[in-house]
Design a protein around this motif. Structure first.
Motif, PDB file in Angstrom:
ATOM      1  N   CYS A 176       2.846   1.143   2.371  1.00 10.33           N
ATOM      2  CA  CYS A 176       1.669   1.534   3.154  1.00 10.33           C
ATOM      3  C   CYS A 176       1.409   0.539   4.286  1.00 10.33           C
ATOM      4  O   CYS A 176       1.586  -0.671   4.119  1.00 10.33           O
ATOM      5  N   HIS A 181      -5.176  -1.004  -1.196  1.00  9.17           N
ATOM      6  CA  HIS A 181      -6.147  -0.187  -0.473  1.00  9.17           C
ATOM      7  C   HIS A 181      -6.798   0.813  -1.430  1.00  9.17           C
ATOM      8  O   HIS A 181      -6.212   1.227  -2.424  1.00  9.17           O
ATOM      9  N   GLU A 231      -1.258  13.332   7.827  1.00 10.82           N
ATOM     10  CA  GLU A 231      -2.145  12.305   7.272  1.00 10.82           C
ATOM     11  C   GLU A 231      -1.410  10.999   7.030  1.00 10.82           C
ATOM     12  O   GLU A 231      -1.934   9.910   7.299  1.00 10.82           O
ATOM     13  N   TYR A 232      -0.187  11.086   6.527  1.00  9.05           N
ATOM     14  CA  TYR A 232       0.580   9.883   6.189  1.00  9.05           C
ATOM     15  C   TYR A 232       1.524   9.437   7.301  1.00  9.05           C
ATOM     16  O   TYR A 232       2.198   8.416   7.163  1.00  9.05           O
ATOM     17  N   GLU A 236      -8.481   5.773   1.816  1.00 10.46           N
ATOM     18  CA  GLU A 236      -8.419   4.941   3.018  1.00 10.46           C
ATOM     19  C   GLU A 236      -7.308   5.457   3.930  1.00 10.46           C
ATOM     20  O   GLU A 236      -6.229   5.840   3.472  1.00 10.46           O
ATOM     21  N   LYS A 237      -7.553   5.464   5.228  1.00 13.71           N
ATOM     22  CA  LYS A 237      -6.588   5.963   6.195  1.00 13.71           C
ATOM     23  C   LYS A 237      -5.406   5.009   6.302  1.00 13.71           C
ATOM     24  O   LYS A 237      -5.552   3.852   6.722  1.00 13.71           O
ATOM     25  N   SER A 264      -0.784   4.888   6.857  1.00 10.65           N
ATOM     26  CA  SER A 264       0.491   5.559   7.070  1.00 10.65           C
ATOM     27  C   SER A 264       1.413   5.145   5.934  1.00 10.65           C
ATOM     28  O   SER A 264       1.267   4.068   5.354  1.00 10.65           O
ATOM     29  N   ILE A 322      -0.883   0.122   8.425  1.00 15.28           N
ATOM     30  CA  ILE A 322      -1.825   0.621   9.419  1.00 15.28           C
ATOM     31  C   ILE A 322      -1.501  -0.050  10.751  1.00 15.28           C
ATOM     32  O   ILE A 322      -0.872  -1.115  10.783  1.00 15.28           O
TER      33      ILE A 322
END
Length: 232
Positions: free
Chosen positions: A138, A125, A11-12, A129-130, A132, A140
């Motif tokens: 964090c 965020h 997920e991360y 929320e999606k 990495s 994206i």
């Protein structure tokens, strides 16, 4: 339970380095999960509708560590003092603006984005929320959008420095990069520490996701930092 850790890592976007032990990787996943759990607690509101306080954030982090050290007791060697690692997480996230203070309360910051290479770094965020995660930082994929609110320098307070400091020594290790930040200037060191994990048990060594390394390296080199690639 290995499936749970695998799911969290996926997920991360936390991948294991080529020469990394499973214990080190497991510790990194739990470190990032604990930071994100603390961050999510910033959306918790008390019965009086006030935002949570610093203690609430830290307790959430400690709870995650306690739960996972019960499941994986072998990681205790990397986290001998949960209070110390909790304080480090709070310090790094608050100094980077991931936590805002209002009196004795804490809350999430406004959403902001900054481009860095092929990725967009995000702050503020919403939980779920999606994203990495590298260390506690964090980001994206940039995708096709070029719109961002600010630069990395503006988001994290990076500026040009004409002093001579020891170089950041690094070497790639598959999908991670290992580096040494000994005697590095604190204002840039905090930024790098935010986006890296401790390389347990070496306190002066750090690990970063390889996908964001080039973007971060380029911005810091423009501020006068020097990076030296090392042989393994």
């Amino acid at each position: 339970m290995n499936g749970l850790i695998d799911d969290i890592a996926k997920e991360y976007g936390i991948n294991r380095g080529l020469g990394e032990t499973k214990l080190s990787w497991l510790s990194r996943v739990i470190y990032s999960l604990s930071g994100q759990a603390g961050y999510s607690s910033l959306w918790d509101f008390q019965e009086d509708s006030d935002p949570p306080n610093e203690l609430h954030f830290k307790q959430r982090v400690r709870n995650i560590y306690s739960s996972f050290t019960d499941i994986y007791p072998q990681i205790r060697v990397n986290f001998p003092d949960i209070n110390n690692i909790t304080e480090e997480i709070y310090r790094l996230m608050s100094s980077a603006g991931y936590i805002w203070r209002k009196g004795n309360r804490v809350c999430a910051p406004l959403y902001r984005t900054a481009r860095g290479g092929k990725y967009v770094f995000v702050r503020g965020h919403a939980p779920g929320e999606k994203i990495s995660v590298s260390g506690l930082g964090c980001y994206i994929p940039a995708g096709n959008s070029s719109h961002t609110d600010c630069t990395l320098s503006e988001m994290f307070g990076l500026y040009l420095d004409d002093e001579n400091f020891p170089a950041v020594k690094y070497y790639p290790d598959g999908e991670t990069v290992k580096m040494t930040l000994k005697n590095f200037p604190y204002y840039h060191k905090n930024f790098l520490e935010l986006f890296t994990w401790p390389a347990f048990p070496h306190s002066s060594h750090r690990i970063m996701n390889a996908d964001i390394f080039t973007g971060i390296k380029n911005i810091l080199e423009s501020k006068g930092c020097i990076f030296e690639r090392q042989c393994v």
